[in-house]
Design an enzyme around this catalytic site. Sequence first.
Site, PDB file in Angstrom:
ATOM      1  N   ASN A 179      18.637  19.948  29.878  1.00 35.66           N
ATOM      2  CA  ASN A 179      19.434  18.740  29.674  1.00 35.66           C
ATOM      3  C   ASN A 179      18.898  18.069  28.422  1.00 35.66           C
ATOM      4  O   ASN A 179      17.739  17.658  28.376  1.00 35.66           O
ATOM      5  CB  ASN A 179      19.311  17.790  30.871  1.00 35.66           C
ATOM      6  CG  ASN A 179      20.012  18.342  32.105  1.00 35.66           C
ATOM      7  OD1 ASN A 179      20.623  19.411  32.041  1.00 35.66           O
ATOM      8  ND2 ASN A 179      19.933  17.616  33.195  1.00 35.66           N
ATOM      9  N   TYR A 199      19.539  15.268  25.408  1.00 34.68           N
ATOM     10  CA  TYR A 199      20.287  14.098  24.956  1.00 34.68           C
ATOM     11  C   TYR A 199      19.773  13.528  23.641  1.00 34.68           C
ATOM     12  O   TYR A 199      20.526  12.968  22.870  1.00 34.68           O
ATOM     13  CB  TYR A 199      20.217  12.996  26.016  1.00 34.68           C
ATOM     14  CG  TYR A 199      21.054  13.280  27.244  1.00 34.68           C
ATOM     15  CD1 TYR A 199      22.365  12.848  27.319  1.00 34.68           C
ATOM     16  CD2 TYR A 199      20.532  13.991  28.324  1.00 34.68           C
ATOM     17  CE1 TYR A 199      23.151  13.108  28.428  1.00 34.68           C
ATOM     18  CE2 TYR A 199      21.308  14.249  29.442  1.00 34.68           C
ATOM     19  CZ  TYR A 199      22.617  13.812  29.492  1.00 34.68           C
ATOM     20  OH  TYR A 199      23.383  14.071  30.593  1.00 34.68           O
ATOM     21  N   GLU A 201      23.263  19.861  30.399  1.00 33.67           N
ATOM     22  CA  GLU A 201      23.807  18.519  30.169  1.00 33.67           C
ATOM     23  C   GLU A 201      23.603  18.154  28.710  1.00 33.67           C
ATOM     24  O   GLU A 201      22.545  18.418  28.132  1.00 33.67           O
ATOM     25  CB  GLU A 201      23.110  17.442  31.014  1.00 33.67           C
ATOM     26  CG  GLU A 201      23.450  17.463  32.472  1.00 33.67           C
ATOM     27  CD  GLU A 201      22.749  16.352  33.254  1.00 33.67           C
ATOM     28  OE1 GLU A 201      22.447  15.281  32.672  1.00 33.67           O
ATOM     29  OE2 GLU A 201      22.502  16.569  34.449  1.00 33.67           O
ATOM     30  N   GLU A 205      16.081  17.897  36.466  1.00 38.42           N
ATOM     31  CA  GLU A 205      15.223  16.951  35.740  1.00 38.42           C
ATOM     32  C   GLU A 205      14.071  16.416  36.585  1.00 38.42           C
ATOM     33  O   GLU A 205      14.083  15.274  37.040  1.00 38.42           O
ATOM     34  CB  GLU A 205      16.042  15.773  35.226  1.00 38.42           C
ATOM     35  CG  GLU A 205      17.154  16.170  34.304  1.00 38.42           C
ATOM     36  CD  GLU A 205      17.733  14.988  33.532  1.00 38.42           C
ATOM     37  OE1 GLU A 205      17.392  13.838  33.850  1.00 38.42           O
ATOM     38  OE2 GLU A 205      18.507  15.223  32.610  1.00 38.42           O
ATOM     39  N   ARG A 234      29.495  22.426  36.652  1.00 37.34           N
ATOM     40  CA  ARG A 234      28.180  22.251  37.286  1.00 37.34           C
ATOM     41  C   ARG A 234      28.250  21.032  38.201  1.00 37.34           C
ATOM     42  O   ARG A 234      28.560  19.930  37.744  1.00 37.34           O
ATOM     43  CB  ARG A 234      27.096  22.065  36.210  1.00 37.34           C
ATOM     44  CG  ARG A 234      25.756  21.714  36.785  1.00 37.34           C
ATOM     45  CD  ARG A 234      24.640  21.694  35.736  1.00 37.34           C
ATOM     46  NE  ARG A 234      23.425  21.247  36.401  1.00 37.34           N
ATOM     47  CZ  ARG A 234      22.759  20.135  36.103  1.00 37.34           C
ATOM     48  NH1 ARG A 234      23.163  19.357  35.114  1.00 37.34           N
ATOM     49  NH2 ARG A 234      21.692  19.786  36.780  1.00 37.34           N
ATOM     50  N   HIS A 266      19.945  17.001  43.020  1.00 38.26           N
ATOM     51  CA  HIS A 266      20.145  16.109  41.865  1.00 38.26           C
ATOM     52  C   HIS A 266      19.891  14.668  42.339  1.00 38.26           C
ATOM     53  O   HIS A 266      20.788  13.833  42.357  1.00 38.26           O
ATOM     54  CB  HIS A 266      21.554  16.295  41.290  1.00 38.26           C
ATOM     55  CG  HIS A 266      21.745  15.734  39.906  1.00 38.26           C
ATOM     56  ND1 HIS A 266      22.255  16.470  38.864  1.00 38.26           N
ATOM     57  CD2 HIS A 266      21.504  14.505  39.385  1.00 38.26           C
ATOM     58  CE1 HIS A 266      22.326  15.718  37.766  1.00 38.26           C
ATOM     59  NE2 HIS A 266      21.880  14.512  38.067  1.00 38.26           N
TER      60      HIS A 266
END
Length: 451
Positions: free
Chosen positions: A298, A300, A357, A170, A81, A125
Amino acid sequence: MTALTYSSPFPDDFLFGVAAASAQIEGAAFVDGKGESIWDRFSRTPGKVHDGDTLDIACDHYNRFDEDFALMASLGYKHYRLSIAWPRIYPNGDGELNQAGLDFYHRLFASMKKHGIEPWVTMFHWDLPQSLEDRGGWTSRVTVDAFARYADTIVKAFAGEVKHWITMNEIRCFTLLAYGYGTKAPGRKESHKVVNQTFHHALLCHGHGVRAVREFGGAGAVVGLTDNLDVCIPVTETPEDIAAAKAWFLEKNAHVLGAMHAGRYPADYLARVGADAPEVQPGDFDLISLPTDHLGLNIYTGTYVRAGKAGEWEPVALPANYPKADSPWLHIAPQCIYWATRFAAECYGHTALYITENGCGYNDEPVVNGEVLDLHRRDFLRNHLREAHRAISDGVPLKGYFLWSFIDNYEWEDGYQRRFGIVHCDYETLARTPKLSARYYAQVIKTRRIL
Ligand code: GBH
């Protein structure tokens, strides 16, 4: 006796990949006609980025992509990606097209093809052309019109090379954090009303990205958004805590995923923001709610939530010593993978989810005798993959996992100090060294099991 393995294999159609983004790895910030981005400007503004690190050289991927793809291929990583730098294509955001920018990505995609690596391309991005920021940036519909044109241009140009598209990366990071908190470029601190408007403009651009792929992407092209949704974890896996966590999830994600899914801003969101609601023009939601093929997440970390006394949700604060990576926000809570994917599938009915991600950033990772023994990252990867595996076993339509990041890179306002790569980058010599985690991931991909 048959050999015992820890896990059953991941399904045949599950894909493993790695991720990175243009501004963070390419360097060549002012080469071949590239225009200034808001991060080029922000990084030169004193006090904004750790050590005043700029994106000028980064990993020099611009000049070393062939070597990087050879390394990727040698490790067995077959899905990558990446993002396209808008200011390489339109140096001023709109206006004149820069053919040298398109040519760069044609060379890059040709190299990927040569090495047998499939591109997953993010249109935006965070590296907004500074010229658009000078005209209002994400607060203005000028940026929406410019993005529509940019999306048309890149989809037309690369339709023969790219089949997997991601519109935006995001949304809340380049809207709320950039125009509300001011921690990300362009570092503005605007009112709630203005910030809500930046969200709306970002959603419109997502819609244009989908439209562009439908119009010009060619046969077999697929497209979706990558969101860093607000993620929660029920404190206990009881029906009460799960229901509370789900209610929290729906509320926190109402203005992005909720709006896309419903084709309007949800009533509870509008009630919460009141007079700060974004201005919506006729037709906006026709674009925003265009059907997509997949949803990228994404993931985390997560917030722990339990049922409160009155039955509704109640977040549970983390104790001061709760484990985290060196990024202060990155509390290590592997169950975030399971609950984010499960709730996204349950609440929005997606049939193809990708973790676009997941990874962790640490500072000190010296190369010793040719090795970087990043056992903390290897553990992080293993524990998060276990939760992905568990989600799939429970029927969540999770189709792939992209690790952030292939290589240490420019970690935005944290500069080069914070390393998220599974490949080490020596910023003096630009030498690449696969870390222990890169070799571990290679074995996982090869065996399709959690080892
Ligand atoms: C992603 O963002 C990005 O897509 C990627 O470019 C980046 O390098 C990578 O992850 C690692 O950071 O200000 O307290 O609200 C990560 C998601 C969410 C991390 C917001 C920082 C700010 C915490 N980001 N978070 S706070």
